[in-house]
Design an enzyme around this catalytic site. Structure first.
Site, PDB file in Angstrom:
ATOM      1  N   THR A   1       1.249   4.380  -3.086  1.00  0.00           N
ATOM      2  CA  THR A   1       1.165   5.845  -2.983  1.00  0.00           C
ATOM      3  C   THR A   1       2.405   6.500  -3.580  1.00  0.00           C
ATOM      4  O   THR A   1       2.317   7.566  -4.196  1.00  0.00           O
ATOM      5  CB  THR A   1       0.994   6.302  -1.524  1.00  0.00           C
ATOM      6  OG1 THR A   1       2.169   6.016  -0.744  1.00  0.00           O
ATOM      7  CG2 THR A   1      -0.213   5.639  -0.883  1.00  0.00           C
ATOM      8  N   LYS A   2       3.560   5.878  -3.415  1.00  0.00           N
ATOM      9  CA  LYS A   2       4.789   6.471  -3.943  1.00  0.00           C
ATOM     10  C   LYS A   2       4.918   6.286  -5.452  1.00  0.00           C
ATOM     11  O   LYS A   2       5.559   7.099  -6.133  1.00  0.00           O
ATOM     12  CB  LYS A   2       6.003   5.881  -3.222  1.00  0.00           C
ATOM     13  CG  LYS A   2       6.104   6.330  -1.765  1.00  0.00           C
ATOM     14  CD  LYS A   2       6.204   7.850  -1.645  1.00  0.00           C
ATOM     15  CE  LYS A   2       6.473   8.300  -0.229  1.00  0.00           C
ATOM     16  NZ  LYS A   2       6.667   9.760  -0.108  1.00  0.00           N
TER      17      LYS A   2
ATOM     18  N   ALA B   1       0.833  -1.207   0.000  1.00  0.00           N
ATOM     19  CA  ALA B   1       0.000   0.000   0.000  1.00  0.00           C
ATOM     20  C   ALA B   1       0.865   1.253   0.000  1.00  0.00           C
ATOM     21  O   ALA B   1       0.537   2.255  -0.665  1.00  0.00           O
ATOM     22  CB  ALA B   1      -0.923  -0.007   1.211  1.00  0.00           C
ATOM     23  N   TYR B   2       1.960   1.212   0.727  1.00  0.00           N
ATOM     24  CA  TYR B   2       2.873   2.365   0.765  1.00  0.00           C
ATOM     25  C   TYR B   2       3.472   2.646  -0.606  1.00  0.00           C
ATOM     26  O   TYR B   2       3.458   3.788  -1.078  1.00  0.00           O
ATOM     27  CB  TYR B   2       3.963   2.104   1.793  1.00  0.00           C
ATOM     28  CG  TYR B   2       5.049   3.157   1.825  1.00  0.00           C
ATOM     29  CD1 TYR B   2       4.780   4.448   2.266  1.00  0.00           C
ATOM     30  CD2 TYR B   2       6.350   2.847   1.441  1.00  0.00           C
ATOM     31  CE1 TYR B   2       5.787   5.409   2.302  1.00  0.00           C
ATOM     32  CE2 TYR B   2       7.357   3.794   1.477  1.00  0.00           C
ATOM     33  CZ  TYR B   2       7.067   5.079   1.913  1.00  0.00           C
ATOM     34  OH  TYR B   2       8.069   6.034   1.939  1.00  0.00           O
ATOM     35  N   VAL B   3       3.990   1.609  -1.276  1.00  0.00           N
ATOM     36  CA  VAL B   3       4.608   1.861  -2.576  1.00  0.00           C
ATOM     37  C   VAL B   3       3.565   2.242  -3.615  1.00  0.00           C
ATOM     38  O   VAL B   3       3.885   2.927  -4.594  1.00  0.00           O
ATOM     39  CB  VAL B   3       5.451   0.664  -3.068  1.00  0.00           C
ATOM     40  CG1 VAL B   3       6.597   0.395  -2.118  1.00  0.00           C
ATOM     41  CG2 VAL B   3       4.615  -0.572  -3.295  1.00  0.00           C
TER      42      VAL B   3
END
Length: 250
Positions: free
Chosen positions: A161-162, A157-159
């Site tokens: 967004t990135k 989920a973090y990547v």
């Protein structure tokens, strides 16, 4: 160094997420390079003031300004104050972000929403003001992550967004054709910050430190050096996502 009395500083930088970690190191490095720096922070006023104090103690020029990066009114006020104090904006470093890790099967969607608000909406809001206001010869530097290439478990989920940050960065570089403004992103690898170290046991930290050929974790100053290059002499680097990770393999 400080600007002489009655004259504006040579260049002016806005750094979000500058109250700690990599953002604080970036703010101090740009100030050491002679820029007036606006230390933008979300909620840690005392830590932002400490960064300002460190800059001014070293002979630099800085001021702290609170702004939720996802709030367009607050971000517009951040840029308004910068222009009022220093006459314009030459460099914008958007280092604010949050990282919440989980396997996708166990992901709390509220965590995804929090990251999307700060990492995606926040980047759009800050970049929108940046591209409207940066002066000729300016630079916009977003923050991505090397994990978009490394594809480590629990970072999905973090990547996501990135990955949005990477795409926006490349589009904006083209949208600013003719402005003499560069747009890039830096993508740190494992870096010894509270954000990175939180929740990791020593075995995990040691394993990640051994991954780069340089066999250590990055330090905030390593990332700040790359940012300073893009903000200063690196004028022929544009529309790029620069991996700053000590050589960690994809």
């Amino acid at each position: 160094m400080t600007a002489s009395a009655g004259s504006p500083p040579a260049r002016v930088a806005v750094v979000t997420g500058a109250s700690g970690g990599i953002g604080a190191a970036v703010a101090q490095r740009l100030a050491a390079d002679g820029m007036a720096v606006v230390v933008a922070f979300a909620g840690r006023r005392e830590r932002a003031d400490e960064v300002v104090d460190a800059i001014t103690a070293a002979g630099g020029t800085a001021v702290a300004q609170q702004a939720d990066v996802a709030d367009e009114t607050a971000v517009a006020a951040l840029f308004d104050r910068t222009e009022e104090l220093y006459g314009g904006v030459d460099v914008v470093v958007h280092a604010a972000g949050i990282m919440l890790l989980s396997p996708l099967a166990e992901l709390d969607l509220a965590d995804l929403d929090r990251m999307h608000r700060t990492n995606v909406r926040g980047t759009v809001v800050v970049d929108q003001q940046a591209v409207r206001r940066l002066r000729t010869g300016g630079a916009l530097i977003n923050f991505s992550t090397s994990v978009t290439s490394l594809a480590l478990p629990t970072y999905g989920a973090y990547v996501a967004t990135k990955g949005a940050v990477d795409a926006l960065t490349m589009v904006l570089a083209k949208e600013l054709r003719g402005r003499d403004v560069t747009v890039n992103a830096v993508a740190p690898g494992p870096t010894a910050t509270p954000l990175f170290l939180d929740g990791k046991d020593q075995e995990t930290i040691d394993r990640l430190a051994a991954a780069p050929p340089l066999e250590r974790l990055g330090q905030p100053e390593d990332i700040a050096t790359a940012v300073a290059f893009l903000a200063g002499p690196g004028r022929w680097v544009n529309g790029q996502v620069l991996l700053v990770n000590g050589g960690v393999a994809r």
